[in-house]
Enzyme design. Structure first.
Site, PDB file in Angstrom:
ATOM      1  N   TYR A   1       0.841  -1.201   0.000  1.00 56.52           N
ATOM      2  CA  TYR A   1       0.000   0.000   0.000  1.00 56.52           C
ATOM      3  C   TYR A   1       0.876   1.250   0.000  1.00 56.52           C
ATOM      4  O   TYR A   1       2.073   1.213   0.311  1.00 56.52           O
ATOM      5  CB  TYR A   1      -0.947   0.012   1.201  1.00 56.52           C
ATOM      6  CG  TYR A   1      -0.270   0.213   2.544  1.00 56.52           C
ATOM      7  CD1 TYR A   1      -0.117   1.491   3.099  1.00 56.52           C
ATOM      8  CD2 TYR A   1       0.217  -0.867   3.272  1.00 56.52           C
ATOM      9  CE1 TYR A   1       0.494   1.673   4.332  1.00 56.52           C
ATOM     10  CE2 TYR A   1       0.828  -0.699   4.502  1.00 56.52           C
ATOM     11  CZ  TYR A   1       0.965   0.571   5.032  1.00 56.52           C
ATOM     12  OH  TYR A   1       1.573   0.754   6.246  1.00 56.52           O
ATOM     13  N   CYS A   2       0.253   2.375  -0.349  1.00 53.48           N
ATOM     14  CA  CYS A   2       0.907   3.692  -0.297  1.00 53.48           C
ATOM     15  C   CYS A   2      -0.186   4.731  -0.043  1.00 53.48           C
ATOM     16  O   CYS A   2      -1.315   4.379   0.312  1.00 53.48           O
ATOM     17  CB  CYS A   2       1.696   3.979  -1.576  1.00 53.48           C
ATOM     18  SG  CYS A   2       0.700   3.891  -3.082  1.00 53.48           S
ATOM     19  N   THR A   3       0.103   5.990  -0.236  1.00 52.00           N
ATOM     20  CA  THR A   3      -0.849   7.049   0.124  1.00 52.00           C
ATOM     21  C   THR A   3      -2.092   7.040  -0.745  1.00 52.00           C
ATOM     22  O   THR A   3      -3.220   7.016  -0.254  1.00 52.00           O
ATOM     23  CB  THR A   3      -0.165   8.421   0.048  1.00 52.00           C
ATOM     24  OG1 THR A   3       1.000   8.414   0.861  1.00 52.00           O
ATOM     25  CG2 THR A   3      -1.109   9.520   0.521  1.00 52.00           C
TER      26      THR A   3
ATOM     27  N   GLY B   1      -2.100   5.145  -3.988  1.00 51.82           N
ATOM     28  CA  GLY B   1      -2.140   3.987  -4.867  1.00 51.82           C
ATOM     29  C   GLY B   1      -1.165   4.000  -6.014  1.00 51.82           C
ATOM     30  O   GLY B   1      -0.834   2.956  -6.575  1.00 51.82           O
TER      31      GLY B   1
ATOM     32  N   ILE C   1      -4.288   4.644   1.067  1.00 51.62           N
ATOM     33  CA  ILE C   1      -4.822   4.960   2.393  1.00 51.62           C
ATOM     34  C   ILE C   1      -5.983   5.942   2.294  1.00 51.62           C
ATOM     35  O   ILE C   1      -6.946   5.877   3.067  1.00 51.62           O
ATOM     36  CB  ILE C   1      -3.706   5.535   3.286  1.00 51.62           C
ATOM     37  CG1 ILE C   1      -2.541   4.551   3.381  1.00 51.62           C
ATOM     38  CG2 ILE C   1      -4.227   5.850   4.688  1.00 51.62           C
ATOM     39  CD1 ILE C   1      -1.277   5.173   3.939  1.00 51.62           C
TER      40      ILE C   1
END
Length: 695
Positions: A261-263, A265, A291
């Protein structure tokens, strides 16, 4: 334009017989002809029909999206101009990157036109169906007052910037992958249940059955928030991810479930493609929308569920963070306490991204160190000064409130002449890019005190800039002259007595300094000089002689010479050897604010020759703490200069320069303190001042 010109001539033009001269307007004739064969203009798109007034929206909505169209963006420059024109009617703000591989956008849009804006985006072929997971909308709109209130921090976005880049995310990869083949795009609610199951497996002691959850964000992001059970990569920018991932997954079975995951996508599209196509893993999943989407979907569809993300989600706008839970996972840079707050240092020349608690952020005025705090105070705040009163008046006036010791110290020091404020304002107006280089009130007063304590008031300054420190040193030299012989009327000369020689390389700075010093020579240090100086901001600098040496008689007390040189070090080495066209007598004080990469050479010239600096004389060197970075230079670990995949080339260059100069300063400080010919005192004021007495 013509109205402004008329107003100018009415105010400033000369007049005779009560007649005011105004600008004569040229004749302007416009011919308009209708072309009956011209095609009708295209109709407005439906999303613009009856569009509400964006300025009437009480709230702003943050959003983000990205697109990797299979055919790419053929002409990024033209496409960037198209996006800007299409989004202008919505008063949209944000930062958008366009590259041949696609589009990456972080934006804010007035909430009352949000649906129309989404329609517009879907109508653009390169976006439309290729915006993976659609447009990521922040779950909580921001009131317009809060959005544009910059008293605490700047607005999230202030303009609409659409910039062309080589890549929409700087990844450091030497080849492009198939971005459409990047693993399974796992919906947020499925992700939520998967993490809950993984947590339960770990509680039951079956950790080997749980998936590996990788956080592809940078360390300053993971410091303040992350998913339960996730493994941060510990990188400072996205480009470092691949070596870390290679090492972490080297011995992992290719069928092991990998969650990432990241901020928002977008980084996981590239990470998923790499892990799938380069490393050969077959069970790779990405959090759809990152997120941001998880936070929104959980609020909308599973409000009663406990969030599996703990702490603050770092976001790439001026908000820097959105707190999702109350968990404080970060460690305050200043006090070491727990916090979830991320900010940038308020010192614009530092701008370090940092984790700092609310109390320390208040106490430190939003800065990362004492050096940066002093820079903010000296550069942006004028000291609050109490009215003049006698000892018997204490307590009869309302007390002045000081927020820190620096303000208090300046408030209880003799205020400098108003000429210094005028020089600062002139510098901002005439050389705005270098306005931060002015010494400032506290350091300037110290220079005056030191030069006032010299034996003859003989001063050499290397690095004049616009003359602020020069005038401080000259003021001290004139104080010495008044004490030496107030009745003889003889002034100091190049050979002996109060004398200031200052050297500058830059022509523009030389001319500004020469103009300032001529005012001092003619009008002294009082209000008359200040009045003459302030005129330069309106009329510009007066014409100056082209000679590289300007000699001034300062009130019959001291002589001041301003010398333009191409290499100050070569010039003083020649003086130390008894050569050259100008051979002044030895100096009591030498102030070095010149080339920071050769400070040891300047010190050697001063300490090795009594022709240049007298025994017992002072060598004062500026900027020896270099924005507080000498602490990190002493260990070789510049952890504060964090660089991310969003870091621009200009900031990367600035960071390289900061590291280089901090190392130079540390080497100078380490060497000079061991020199047996000198006694050294480093003062942690402003950017560091080293006072070196020659034995």
């Amino acid at each position: 334009m013509f109205r402004r010109a008329d107003a100018f001539f009415a105010k400033h033009g000369s007049s005779k017989n009560n007649t005011t001269f105004t600008l004569k307007r040229p004749s302007l004739v416009v011919y308009v002809q209708r072309d009956p064969d011209a095609p009708a203009p295209p109709p407005l798109p439906e999303y613009l029909l009856d569009l509400p007034d964006p300025s009437a929206s009480p709230t702003m909505t943050m959003l983000s999206f990205y697109s990797f169209p299979p055919t790419g963006i053929h002409n990024p420059e033209e496409f960037a101009r198209l996006l800007k024109s299409l989004w202008k009617p919505f008063s949209a703000l944000g930062r958008i990157y366009v590259a041949p591989e696609g589009v990456n956008a972080q934006m804010s849009v007035p909430t009352n036109v949000l649906e129309r804006f989404i329609e517009c985006c879907h109508s653009i072929p390169e976006l439309g169906e290729y915006m993976e997971n659609g447009i990521n909308i922040d779950p909580v709109a921001i009131s317009r007052e809060e959005f544009f209130n910059d008293s605490e921090q700047p607005p999230p976005f202030t303009n609409l910037h659409v910039r062309v880049r080589s890549k929409i995310v700087a990844d450091g990869l030497d080849k492009a992958y198939e971005w459409q083949q990047a693993g399974y795009d796992m919906p947020p609610l499925e992700w939520h249940e998967t993490l809950k199951q993984a947590r339960e497996l770990k509680r039951q002691g079956h950790e080997e059955q749980a998936p590996i959850v990788l956080d592809f964000r940078n360390v300053y992001e993971t410091d303040v928030g992350r998913f339960d059970g996730a493994e941060p990569l510990g990188t400072t920018n996205f480009r470092e991810s691949w070596d870390v991932v290679n090492e972490r997954l080297a011995s992992v079975d290719k069928s092991t479930p990998i969650l990432m995951y990241c901020t928002g996508g977008i980084r996981c599209v590239k990470a998923g493609a790499y892990v799938t196509q380069e490393l050969g893993f077959t069970n790779v999943s990405r959090l759809a929308g990152g997120i941001i989407a998880y936070d929104r979907i959980l609020r909308e569809k599973a409000e009663d569920e406990e969030s599996m993300f703990k702490g603050t989600n770092f976001v790439f706008d001026n908000r820097l963070g959105r707190q999702i839970t109350d968990d404080a996972l970060g460690t305050c840079l200043t006090c070491g306490g727990e916090t979830a707050l991320v900010s940038n240092c308020r010192n614009e020349n530092c701008h370090k991204r940092m984790v700092q608690c609310e109390q320390c952020r208040t106490n430190m005025r939003g800065t990362c160190s004492d050096a940066c705090q002093n820079r903010v105070i000296n550069g942006e705040m004028r000291p609050l000064r109490a009215p003049r009163f006698s000892a018997y008046d204490v307590g009869t006036e309302a007390p002045v409130v000081y927020t820190n010791l620096d303000q208090y110290s300046l408030g209880h020091s003799t205020p400098p002449s108003s000429i210094y404020n005028e020089m600062e304002l002139n510098t901002r107006a005439l050389i705005p890019s270098g306005s931060h280089m002015v010494s400032g009130a506290a350091q300037g007063r110290l220079l005056t005190q030191l030069s006032s304590m010299t034996r003859e008031g003989r001063i050499l300054e290397l690095g004049t800039f616009t003359g602020y420190a020069t005038v401080c040193l000259l003021e001290g030299a004139m104080n010495v002259g008044n004490l030496l012989d107030s009745s003889s009327g003889s002034r100091g000369l190049r050979e002996s007595g109060p004398y200031v020689l200052t050297m500058e390389r830059d022509t523009v700075a030389f001319n500004v300094a020469a103009a300032h010093l001529k005012v001092i020579a003619e009008h002294g240090l009082g209000d008359s000089a200040a009045e003459n100086m302030c005129q330069y901001r309106a009329s510009g600098m007066p014409s100056l002689p082209s000679e590289p040496l300007v000699t001034l008689d300062c009130q019959g007390i001291a002589t001041c010479e301003l010398m333009q040189v191409s290499d100050a070090l070569a010039t003083i080495e020649e003086m130390a050897a008894g050569k050259g066209d100008i051979l002044p007598g030895p100096f009591d004080l030498i102030f070095v604010d010149a080339d920071k990469t050769r400070l040891l050479d300047y010190a050697e010239a001063c300490l090795s020759s009594d022709r240049l600096l007298k025994k017992g004389g002072l060598l004062v060197v500026d900027n020896v703490l270099w924005k507080g970075l000498v602490l990190e230079a002493s260990t070789g670990n510049f952890s504060s200069l964090r660089e991310t995949d969003e870091t621009g080339e200009d900031e990367l260059r600035k960071n390289r320069r900061a590291r280089k100069l901090a190392m130079k300063m540390h080497r100078f400080n380490s060497a000079i303190v061991q020199d047996t010919r000198a006694e050294v005192l480093v003062l942690p004021m402003r950017d560091g001042l080293s006072v070196i007495r020659k034995k």
